[in-house]
Structures are given as C-alpha cells and as structure tokens.
Design a protein around this motif. Structure first.
Motif, short mmCIF file in Angstrom:
data_model
loop_
_atom_site.label_atom_id
_atom_site.label_comp_id
_atom_site.label_asym_id
_atom_site.label_seq_id
_atom_site.Cartn_x
_atom_site.Cartn_y
_atom_site.Cartn_z
N ALA A 120 -6.77 -28.13 16.63
CA ALA A 120 -6.69 -28.32 18.08
C ALA A 120 -6.83 -27.00 18.82
N VAL A 121 -6.22 -25.94 18.31
CA VAL A 121 -6.32 -24.63 18.94
C VAL A 121 -7.75 -24.11 18.87
N GLU A 122 -8.39 -24.29 17.72
CA GLU A 122 -9.77 -23.85 17.57
C GLU A 122 -10.69 -24.54 18.58
N VAL A 123 -10.54 -25.86 18.70
CA VAL A 123 -11.39 -26.62 19.62
C VAL A 123 -11.15 -26.14 21.05
N TRP A 124 -9.91 -25.93 21.42
CA TRP A 124 -9.58 -25.51 22.78
C TRP A 124 -10.18 -24.13 23.09
N VAL A 125 -10.06 -23.21 22.16
CA VAL A 125 -10.61 -21.87 22.38
C VAL A 125 -12.13 -21.91 22.48
N LEU A 126 -12.76 -22.69 21.61
CA LEU A 126 -14.22 -22.80 21.64
C LEU A 126 -14.69 -23.48 22.93
N ILE A 127 -13.94 -24.46 23.42
CA ILE A 127 -14.28 -25.12 24.67
C ILE A 127 -14.21 -24.12 25.83
N LYS A 128 -13.13 -23.34 25.87
CA LYS A 128 -13.00 -22.36 26.95
C LYS A 128 -14.12 -21.33 26.90
N ARG A 129 -14.48 -20.90 25.72
CA ARG A 129 -15.56 -19.93 25.59
C ARG A 129 -16.90 -20.53 26.05
N ALA A 130 -17.16 -21.78 25.64
CA ALA A 130 -18.42 -22.42 26.04
C ALA A 130 -18.48 -22.64 27.55
N PHE A 131 -17.37 -23.07 28.15
CA PHE A 131 -17.34 -23.25 29.60
C PHE A 131 -17.53 -21.92 30.33
N THR A 132 -16.97 -20.86 29.78
CA THR A 132 -17.16 -19.54 30.37
C THR A 132 -18.63 -19.14 30.35
N ALA A 148 -13.16 -18.04 10.90
CA ALA A 148 -12.57 -17.94 12.23
C ALA A 148 -12.23 -19.32 12.78
N TYR A 149 -13.03 -20.32 12.43
CA TYR A 149 -12.75 -21.69 12.85
C TYR A 149 -13.52 -22.64 11.94
N ARG A 150 -13.15 -23.91 12.01
CA ARG A 150 -13.79 -24.94 11.21
C ARG A 150 -15.12 -25.35 11.84
N ARG A 151 -16.02 -25.82 11.00
CA ARG A 151 -17.28 -26.33 11.50
C ARG A 151 -17.06 -27.57 12.36
N ALA A 152 -16.12 -28.40 11.96
CA ALA A 152 -15.82 -29.60 12.75
C ALA A 152 -15.33 -29.22 14.15
N SER A 153 -14.58 -28.14 14.26
CA SER A 153 -14.11 -27.68 15.57
C SER A 153 -15.28 -27.27 16.45
N TYR A 154 -16.25 -26.62 15.86
CA TYR A 154 -17.43 -26.20 16.62
C TYR A 154 -18.20 -27.41 17.12
N VAL A 155 -18.36 -28.43 16.26
CA VAL A 155 -19.10 -29.64 16.65
C VAL A 155 -18.37 -30.37 17.77
#
Length: 471
Positions: free
Chosen positions: A163-175, A252-259
């Motif tokens: 959940a943390v990985e997905v949240w961080v990746l989402i914030k980075r993508a939105f940025t 650094a993060y899971r592939r599923a988190s990136y997807v």
C-alpha cells in the motif's frame, strides 16, 4: 524506498549465502574523489591501497570501528570513505608513510579471521550503533525507528508494504503529470475537436433510412477515435523503462505496485475525456433515450478509453521503441475497426476470420452504442411507407408510382400499407447489423474487462521480461 519506521539497505550482490557473497563488488580506491555515502551504502566490500600495500579490506560499515581501534576515530556525520582517503594521504606525506596503517590492517585481518575460525564470540570495541550498521549492511537486520532495540529478523525483500509503495508511486506520477499539463491538454483538445467535427457533420440526424446510415458512421468513427486517442500513453513506459529497471533491480517496489499505480493515475483523465466527448456529441447529433441513454453513452466511452489505455500500456512494455510502438498500435486498431461489424456484418465475416471479430476492441463499444440508440422498442420508426424505397431504383420513380408499388406489396402480404406505415424499427436495424448476440450491458462489461485484462498482461510482461533482480 523507505518509510519513517524502517530502513532497507541493499548490498550490491544481494548476498544471502556464502556462494553469493563471493560475488560481492570490491571497490578499488587508490586516488581520486571518494564515493558518496549513497554509493558507499550499496557496496559489499572496500579495498583501500597505498603505494601497493593494503591499508583496509572489509565492509563499508567496518571503516568506523577499524579507524577507532587505530586511534583515528571517524567523526559523526562524516563520509567514512572520504575520511579514510584523507587519513591515507596525510600519512603518505609523513616520513613513516602508511606503513603503520598497513601493519595495523594486517593484524586486524588476522585477528578477525582467527575469531571467525574458532567460532568464538566476537569481542569488538564497536558501539551498538556500529554493530547495527554492520548487520544492516550485511542484510541480516533491519534498523528500527530509533528505539535502540535490535530485532534479529531476516531482511525483508521490500522495505515497505504494498500500500505504501502504490501511494508513493501515485504521488510521483501525479507530480510528473502536473509538471506536463500540456499532455492532458492535447488529449482533451483532440477529443473536443473530434467531437465538434462529428457533431457538426452529423448535426440533428433524422429518423430516416439515411439517418440510420449516418448514425452507423458516427458511432463507428466515434468509438474508434477513443482508441486512437489512447496512443499517447505509449511513450510513458518506454521513456520510464530505464528508471523502472533501475528501481526494481534494488527491490525499491513491487512490479504489481507499479502496475496498480499506473492504472490509478491514468483513470481520472479518462473520466474527464469521456464526459467531454459525450457532452459535445450526444445532444448535438440528436441521439435518443434521454438522461439514462446519455449516462450509458458516457460510460461506454469511458470503458473504451479504459480498454484502449490498457492495450497501449501493454504494448509499451512489449515494443522497445516509440516509433515502432506507434506503427503497431495504428495497424492493430485499424484491424479492430475492420472487424468491428461496421464495414462487414458479423454474419458475413468468413469463418476463418470470425475469431478476430470477437477479439476486436471496437466491436463491443460499437455494438453497445447501437443497442443504446436502436434498442428502445418498436415505438420508434426509421422508415415509413415509400421511404423503404430510398436508395433503390424504385426510389427515383414518381411518388404515385411508389404508392402503387407499396400497395401491391401490401396486397401480397395481406395487409394495408400507407405512407405512414412503419416498415423499419430499431429492432430491425439491429437485426440487419447482426448486433444481437450480446446485450448492451454485457458489451459494457466486456469492454471494461479488456482494460483489466491488458493491464494484467502488462504485469506479466514486466514480471517475465524484466528479470533484472540483482543476484
């Protein structure tokens, strides 16, 4: 990737057993600038030389206890490698040179090898902080949140929960999205311009046989446009591929988190695009059904954009270059349109090509909007009386002659046919187009399902095609 409670240290080589530790990277430093603290943290071993003699050989975390025993403790917040090189250079300028340091290193290595050989308890002057750092560097412990306690847990594969990985990746993508608003602006502009062109061409279509044909053209063009607009998502992963490979190489993060993050970030713009196109075209073209039909029209557009975005995202992980990807996307979408049922009805497609009809992404939204428009029951009529002759040789005859032919047809059928007799309903249009195999809600579900399916394939490609985890 780390959070406030845990720190994950990735030693180069990711050694978990003795065989893997033998492949740890050694850094040979004899002169020049020292490695940064970040680079130092991912190295497994250091080898420091001075005039051909070894002055230190060990892990980066061992630098502090080594120089502390030698009598030159490394200050806090100091780069250990930089301090070590400075100390070596200072001693090289002295008469004795680095001989005492090299001799001390020989004794240090012999002492530690003897302790390891006898399995004796290691008595080291290292403080608890240094001992923890040494264990973390070897991948055996996880540093806590500053409580001073050490838990001898196995180093986790990933530093953070999913959940943390997905949240961080989402914030980075939105940025990144906020930094390039012109990308969404171009997509919105394309959708709006296309909608305005279609709305003005097919303005207020009437309920005639020609109006039916024009509606078919509007739906085919509109639904295929939804997929072509999604082609702009192709360069996203192609350009981020090197970043993704570098970050996943160190877990650094899971592939599923990136997807998942990619899917979440891409969805809100699709909602805005679908509403913009529906508002621009639905009322101007004069589509039937009112508010409920408009809502369904917007939903099927959203499902089409979702499926098209997933398809293009999947292709971006397969093709290595952007231009090659564009070529493949345009070609495949053209095939999808060809077999959608607009150019040739389903019951006229040869048996050896029918399979392509059912995998066509355009088939299901095209069939859905047809049923949304023409599936309103038998009350709506699209051809009355002599209108049935439009587009035929009889259509060019005088109206009186057409009425006589109409009367003759009625007599043959045993019914009275007038100029107001309905001869073509919405159900007849659907039957003529052979789009009665699936209902409109099933078409909506299938279209949305394609979006999830292609994102699952995207994950599989990342899982199988990028096995870059460091060994």
């Amino acid at each position: 990737m780390s959070n406030s409670g845990h720190i994950a240290v990735d030693v180069v080589g990711g050694a978990n057993d003795e065989a893997e530790r033998e492949r740890e990277l050694e850094l040979l430093v004899s002169a020049g600038p020292p490695p940064s603290a970040r680079i130092l943290g991912i190295l497994g071993r250091l080898l420091l030389l001075s005039r051909g003699r070894t002055v230190y050989a060990g892990t980066p975390a061992g630098l502090k206890p080594f120089f502390a025993e030698f009598g030159a403790p490394i200050p806090d917040n100091e780069n250990p490698a930089e301090f070590a090189l400075d100390t070596i250079r200072e001693r090289e300028a002295q008469p004795q040179g680095t001989g005492p340091l090299a001799d001390f290193n020989a004794r240090w290595q012999a002492t530690h090898k003897a302790m390891d050989g006898t399995n004796a308890k290691r008595v080291s002057p290292m403080t608890l902080e240094y001992a923890i750092a040494e264990s973390v560097a070897r991948g055996k412990l996880v540093a806590g949140s500053g409580t001073g306690t050490v838990s001898e847990l196995q180093m986790p594969t990933y530093a953070n929960p999913m959940a943390v990985e997905v949240w961080v990746l989402i914030k980075r993508a939105f940025t990144n999205t906020r930094r390039m608003p012109e990308l969404f602006g171009m997509r919105l502009g394309t959708i709006m311009v296309t909608g305005l062109i279609l709305a003005t061409i097919f303005l207020r279509l009437d309920d005639t046989p020609k109006g039916v044909q024009e509606r078919l053209g509007f739906f085919a063009m509109g639904m295929s446009t939804m997929f072509y607009v999604c082609a702009d998502a192709l360069p996203v992963f192609v350009q981020e591929r090197h970043i993704y490979l570098r970050e996943t190489a160190h877990n650094a993060y899971r592939r599923a988190s990136y997807v998942l993050a990619n899917a979440v970030v891409s969805f809100p713009p699709l909602v805005a695009l679908s509403v913009a196109f529906a508002v621009t075209t639905f009322f101007a073209v004069g589509l039937a059904g009112g508010a409920s039909s408009f809502l369904y029209f917007a939903l099927i557009i959203l499902a089409s954009l979702w499926a098209g975005s997933g398809f293009v995202t999947f292709l971006s992980a397969v093709v290595p270059h952007v231009m090659l990807g564009y070529t493949v996307v345009v070609a495949i979408l053209a095939y999808f349109l060809l077999f959608s049922g607009f150019f040739i009805n389903r019951d006229r497609i040869p048996a050896y090509w029918i399979w392509f009809h059912y995998i066509s992404l355009v088939k299901y939204p095209y069939q859905a909007v047809l049923q949304n428009e023409f599936g309103g029951g038998a009350t709506r009529c699209f051809a009355r009386g002599t209108q049935m002759f439009d587009g035929t040789p009889i259509g060019g005859m005088p109206e009186a002659m057409k009425m006589k032919v109409l009367g003759a047809i009625g007599n043959a059928l045993g019914t009275r046919m007038t100029s107001q007799t309905c001869v073509l309903t919405g159900a007849d249009v659907l039957a003529q187009q052979a789009v009665t195999d699936l209902g409109k809600w099933m078409c909506l579900l299938v279209t949305a399902g394609f979006g999830f399916f292609f994102r699952a394939l995207f994950y599989v490609v990342l899982l199988v095609g990028s096995k870059n985890k460091r060994k």
